[in-house]
Design a protein around this motif. Structure first.
Motif, PDB file in Angstrom:
ATOM      1  N   THR A  21       0.845  -1.130  -0.019  1.00  0.00           N
ATOM      2  CA  THR A  21      -0.048   0.051   0.160  1.00  0.00           C
ATOM      3  C   THR A  21       1.037   1.166   0.049  1.00  0.00           C
ATOM      4  O   THR A  21       2.177   1.229   0.209  1.00  0.00           O
ATOM      5  CB  THR A  21      -0.808  -0.052   1.093  1.00  0.00           C
ATOM      6  OG1 THR A  21       0.119  -0.134   2.361  1.00  0.00           O
ATOM      7  CG2 THR A  21      -1.950  -1.239   1.136  1.00  0.00           C
ATOM      8  N   ARG A  79      -1.407   2.567  -5.752  1.00  0.00           N
ATOM      9  CA  ARG A  79      -1.795   3.804  -6.135  1.00  0.00           C
ATOM     10  C   ARG A  79      -0.603   3.986  -7.290  1.00  0.00           C
ATOM     11  O   ARG A  79      -1.116   4.666  -8.198  1.00  0.00           O
ATOM     12  CB  ARG A  79      -1.618   4.890  -5.063  1.00  0.00           C
ATOM     13  CG  ARG A  79      -1.806   6.482  -5.230  1.00  0.00           C
ATOM     14  CD  ARG A  79      -1.674   7.326  -4.318  1.00  0.00           C
ATOM     15  NE  ARG A  79      -0.361   7.503  -3.842  1.00  0.00           N
ATOM     16  CZ  ARG A  79       0.616   8.378  -4.477  1.00  0.00           C
ATOM     17  NH1 ARG A  79       0.295   8.971  -5.550  1.00  0.00           N
ATOM     18  NH2 ARG A  79       1.765   8.285  -3.924  1.00  0.00           N
ATOM     19  N   ALA A 128      -6.636  -6.458  -0.867  1.00  0.00           N
ATOM     20  CA  ALA A 128      -7.773  -5.526  -1.134  1.00  0.00           C
ATOM     21  C   ALA A 128      -7.597  -3.857  -1.000  1.00  0.00           C
ATOM     22  O   ALA A 128      -8.150  -3.201  -1.834  1.00  0.00           O
ATOM     23  CB  ALA A 128      -8.838  -5.918  -0.138  1.00  0.00           C
ATOM     24  N   LYS A 129      -6.692  -3.774  -0.164  1.00  0.00           N
ATOM     25  CA  LYS A 129      -6.438  -1.874  -0.140  1.00  0.00           C
ATOM     26  C   LYS A 129      -5.536  -1.769  -1.463  1.00  0.00           C
ATOM     27  O   LYS A 129      -5.653  -0.581  -1.683  1.00  0.00           O
ATOM     28  CB  LYS A 129      -5.582  -1.903   1.612  1.00  0.00           C
ATOM     29  CG  LYS A 129      -6.560  -2.147   2.620  1.00  0.00           C
ATOM     30  CD  LYS A 129      -5.652  -1.985   3.773  1.00  0.00           C
ATOM     31  CE  LYS A 129      -6.476  -2.015   4.940  1.00  0.00           C
ATOM     32  NZ  LYS A 129      -5.647  -1.457   6.264  1.00  0.00           N
ATOM     33  N   ALA A 147      -7.985  -1.202  -3.990  1.00  0.00           N
ATOM     34  CA  ALA A 147      -8.803   0.006  -3.897  1.00  0.00           C
ATOM     35  C   ALA A 147      -7.975   1.179  -4.383  1.00  0.00           C
ATOM     36  O   ALA A 147      -8.469   2.170  -4.978  1.00  0.00           O
ATOM     37  CB  ALA A 147      -9.177   0.203  -2.392  1.00  0.00           C
ATOM     38  N   GLU A 148      -6.622   1.250  -4.011  1.00  0.00           N
ATOM     39  CA  GLU A 148      -5.622   2.354  -4.208  1.00  0.00           C
ATOM     40  C   GLU A 148      -5.696   2.422  -5.692  1.00  0.00           C
ATOM     41  O   GLU A 148      -5.675   3.520  -6.421  1.00  0.00           O
ATOM     42  CB  GLU A 148      -4.447   1.975  -3.740  1.00  0.00           C
ATOM     43  CG  GLU A 148      -4.232   2.342  -2.168  1.00  0.00           C
ATOM     44  CD  GLU A 148      -2.793   2.106  -1.787  1.00  0.00           C
ATOM     45  OE1 GLU A 148      -2.468   2.263  -0.577  1.00  0.00           O
ATOM     46  OE2 GLU A 148      -1.958   1.875  -2.446  1.00  0.00           O
ATOM     47  N   ARG A 171      -7.787   1.151  -8.018  1.00  0.00           N
ATOM     48  CA  ARG A 171      -8.849   1.828  -8.836  1.00  0.00           C
ATOM     49  C   ARG A 171      -9.175   3.094  -8.364  1.00  0.00           C
ATOM     50  O   ARG A 171      -9.997   3.797  -9.275  1.00  0.00           O
ATOM     51  CB  ARG A 171     -10.169   0.875  -8.335  1.00  0.00           C
ATOM     52  CG  ARG A 171     -10.023  -0.616  -8.826  1.00  0.00           C
ATOM     53  CD  ARG A 171     -11.068  -1.420  -8.166  1.00  0.00           C
ATOM     54  NE  ARG A 171     -11.223  -3.007  -8.861  1.00  0.00           N
ATOM     55  CZ  ARG A 171     -11.935  -3.720  -8.804  1.00  0.00           C
ATOM     56  NH1 ARG A 171     -12.576  -3.828  -7.653  1.00  0.00           N
ATOM     57  NH2 ARG A 171     -11.784  -4.815  -9.317  1.00  0.00           N
ATOM     58  N   ALA A 172      -8.765   3.746  -7.478  1.00  0.00           N
ATOM     59  CA  ALA A 172      -8.905   5.145  -7.142  1.00  0.00           C
ATOM     60  C   ALA A 172      -8.157   6.074  -8.072  1.00  0.00           C
ATOM     61  O   ALA A 172      -8.649   7.075  -8.368  1.00  0.00           O
ATOM     62  CB  ALA A 172      -8.831   5.512  -5.692  1.00  0.00           C
TER      63      ALA A 172
END
Length: 256
Positions: free
Chosen positions: A191, A205, A231-232, A235-236, A238-239
């Protein structure tokens, strides 16, 4: 092109999970990309390893090349191979020191290494930014930012392109590597956090931001370390990227 995941665990194999290894197939030609810990078992479950038409190694950390020694045992000692591996040497496209370093890994004692330098069953070629034709593929490579000599790899066939980051921290070369690719296979080891060391790996990200800048068609995340939260990371990414993003899965296949 069809991309198949032999393994996608980052830095080390995880519980029941092989490290980095991938197959790309087009027109019946099978290209291997990386062969980390545990991937050779997965390769044998999917196909006869003698089917490999060529192999690319993005860099020489064990989680990307450790099972090369197992492939060597097969190619040198299988009692009934479908062809003579010494007459059909496997093309290996890798960092410049690969021939010597992989021979040392296979036979660490000097006398053994000199007697078995692996070129009896392999034909080594240094990775280069200039694309080379390998079977039906055009393969190019760019140096990326990692503690050892490491490359991102771009594979094209019939107007479609797969870009693979290998292991890298953020660097300008990644934009060149990924630019306009139909699929970006990007490492995302952890992450995002300000204290992450530079020149090692990408966060979720950073992988997403790369995909957005490069205008890729699809982002596939790989090399998630066993201690990271997938999962985190997802999510990064996809953001940061509005296109399709997925975490790859061992044994799964993806169209390019």
């Amino acid at each position: 092109m069809r991309l198949t995941i032999l393994g996608c665990s980052g830095s080390i194999p995880g519980p029941g999970a092989a490290a980095s290894g991938y197959l790309v197939e087009a027109d019946g030609f099978l290209l291997g990309i990386d062969l980390g810990n545990g991937t050779f078992a997965q390769l044998q479950a999917l196909c006869d390893p003698f089917r490999l038409g060529a192999l690319v190694l993005s860099h020489l950390h064990p989680d990307h090349c450790a099972d090369f020694s197992a492939l060597t045992v097969l190619r040198r000692y299988h009692p009934d191979p479908p062809y003579d591996p010494r007459q059909r040497r496997l093309g290996v496209y890798a960092p410049e020191e690969a021939a010597a370093r992989l021979a040392n890994a296979y036979a660490p004692h000097e006398a053994e290494r000199l007697a078995t330098d692996l070129t009896d069953v392999y034909d080594f070629h240094p990775l280069s930014a200039r694309p080379v034709r390998v079977g039906p593929f055009d393969i190019g490579a760019v140096p990326v930012d990692h503690p050892t000599e490491a490359f991102g790899v771009r594979v094209s066939n019939s107007g479609r392109t797969l870009a693979y980051t290998g292991d890298t921290g953020p660097c300008a070369a990644l934009d060149e590597l990924a630019g306009g690719a139909d699929v970006l296979l990007a490492e995302a080891s952890w992450t995002d956090a300000p204290d992450r060391p530079g020149g090692v790996h990408l966060s979720g990200r950073q992988a997403g931001e790369l995909a957005a800048r490069a205008g890729v068609g699809r982002l596939l995340l790989t090399h998630v370390a066993p201690w990271s939260d997938p999962a985190k990371i997802l999510a990064e990414a996809r953001a940061a990227f509005s296109g399709p993003v997925d975490l790859v899965e061992q044994g799964a296949g993806y169209d390019v």
